[in-house]
Motif scaffolding. Structure first.
Motif, PDB file in Angstrom:
ATOM      1  N   LEU A   1      43.502   8.095 -27.648  1.00 16.81           N
ATOM      2  CA  LEU A   1      43.421   9.556 -27.714  1.00 16.81           C
ATOM      3  C   LEU A   1      42.917  10.023 -29.077  1.00 16.81           C
ATOM      4  N   PHE A   2      43.375   9.369 -30.146  1.00 16.93           N
ATOM      5  CA  PHE A   2      42.921   9.733 -31.482  1.00 16.93           C
ATOM      6  C   PHE A   2      41.428   9.480 -31.646  1.00 16.93           C
ATOM      7  N   VAL A   3      40.951   8.321 -31.193  1.00 17.15           N
ATOM      8  CA  VAL A   3      39.528   7.996 -31.294  1.00 17.15           C
ATOM      9  C   VAL A   3      38.707   8.982 -30.473  1.00 17.15           C
ATOM     10  N   ALA A   4      39.184   9.318 -29.271  1.00 18.91           N
ATOM     11  CA  ALA A   4      38.461  10.266 -28.421  1.00 18.91           C
ATOM     12  C   ALA A   4      38.419  11.652 -29.072  1.00 18.91           C
ATOM     13  N   ALA A   5      39.537  12.104 -29.632  1.00 15.37           N
ATOM     14  CA  ALA A   5      39.574  13.423 -30.270  1.00 15.37           C
ATOM     15  C   ALA A   5      38.678  13.454 -31.504  1.00 15.37           C
ATOM     16  N   ALA A   6      38.739  12.399 -32.328  1.00 20.57           N
ATOM     17  CA  ALA A   6      37.883  12.344 -33.516  1.00 20.57           C
ATOM     18  C   ALA A   6      36.414  12.291 -33.121  1.00 20.57           C
ATOM     19  N   GLY A   7      36.093  11.522 -32.086  1.00 12.96           N
ATOM     20  CA  GLY A   7      34.714  11.452 -31.613  1.00 12.96           C
ATOM     21  C   GLY A   7      34.226  12.780 -31.065  1.00 12.96           C
ATOM     22  N   TYR A   8      35.052  13.444 -30.286  1.00 18.70           N
ATOM     23  CA  TYR A   8      34.653  14.737 -29.718  1.00 18.70           C
ATOM     24  C   TYR A   8      34.468  15.777 -30.817  1.00 18.70           C
ATOM     25  N   LEU A   9      35.378  15.789 -31.797  1.00 20.91           N
ATOM     26  CA  LEU A   9      35.265  16.736 -32.897  1.00 20.91           C
ATOM     27  C   LEU A   9      33.997  16.466 -33.705  1.00 20.91           C
ATOM     28  N   THR A  10      33.712  15.202 -33.988  1.00 18.28           N
ATOM     29  CA  THR A  10      32.507  14.849 -34.739  1.00 18.28           C
ATOM     30  C   THR A  10      31.252  15.218 -33.952  1.00 18.28           C
ATOM     31  N   MET A  11      31.246  14.925 -32.665  1.00 14.45           N
ATOM     32  CA  MET A  11      30.095  15.257 -31.834  1.00 14.45           C
ATOM     33  C   MET A  11      29.867  16.766 -31.791  1.00 14.45           C
ATOM     34  N   THR A  12      30.939  17.524 -31.650  1.00 13.47           N
ATOM     35  CA  THR A  12      30.822  18.975 -31.581  1.00 13.47           C
ATOM     36  C   THR A  12      30.281  19.543 -32.892  1.00 13.47           C
ATOM     37  N   LEU A  13      30.827  19.077 -34.008  1.00 13.40           N
ATOM     38  CA  LEU A  13      30.346  19.560 -35.299  1.00 13.40           C
ATOM     39  C   LEU A  13      28.896  19.170 -35.537  1.00 13.40           C
TER      40      LEU A  13
END
Length: 123
Positions: free
Chosen positions: A19-31
């Protein structure tokens, strides 16, 4: 301890890590997709590309050493011991001169001495 307890605890850890990797990846992708195409005319990136980018930055800037606690303090202590040994071999006058020079170069910015500019004669 009960074996099923350790299994459940391990599964929880894996779930939260994912979940942490997915959240960090989604946040990075969005930014990235919000800023880079508009500011630098760069490409939009997908989620797998984002994860690859995160792994690449970890390799380049963080490494996979595992963050040993106290590693920097050991280096700092070794450097301090080396410098103290060098200073101990100087005469008291040389020690004072060295301290003054280091304070002028390495002290807080507001305490640093300005280099003396030689005045040039007017022609």
């Amino acid at each position: 301890m009960n074996r099923s307890f350790w299994l459940l605890r391990g599964l929880k850890f894996i779930l939260f890590a994912a979940l942490f990797v997915a959240a960090a990846g989604y946040l990075t992708m969005t930014l990235w997709n919000w800023l880079v195409p508009d500011l630098f005319h760069g490409p939009f990136i997908t989620f797998p590309q984002t994860l690859g980018l995160l792994v690449l930055t970890r390799i380049l800037f963080g490494g996979f050493r595992g963050g040993r606690p106290g590693a920097w303090s050991r280096h700092r202590r070794a450097w301090r011991n080396k410098m103290e040994a060098r200073i101990a071999s100087l005469t008291p006058e040389e020690q004072e001169k060295f301290r003054q020079k280091m304070q002028g170069a390495c002290g807080p910015a507001w305490m640093r001495r300005k280099p003396v500019e030689e005045s040039q004669p007017l022609v």
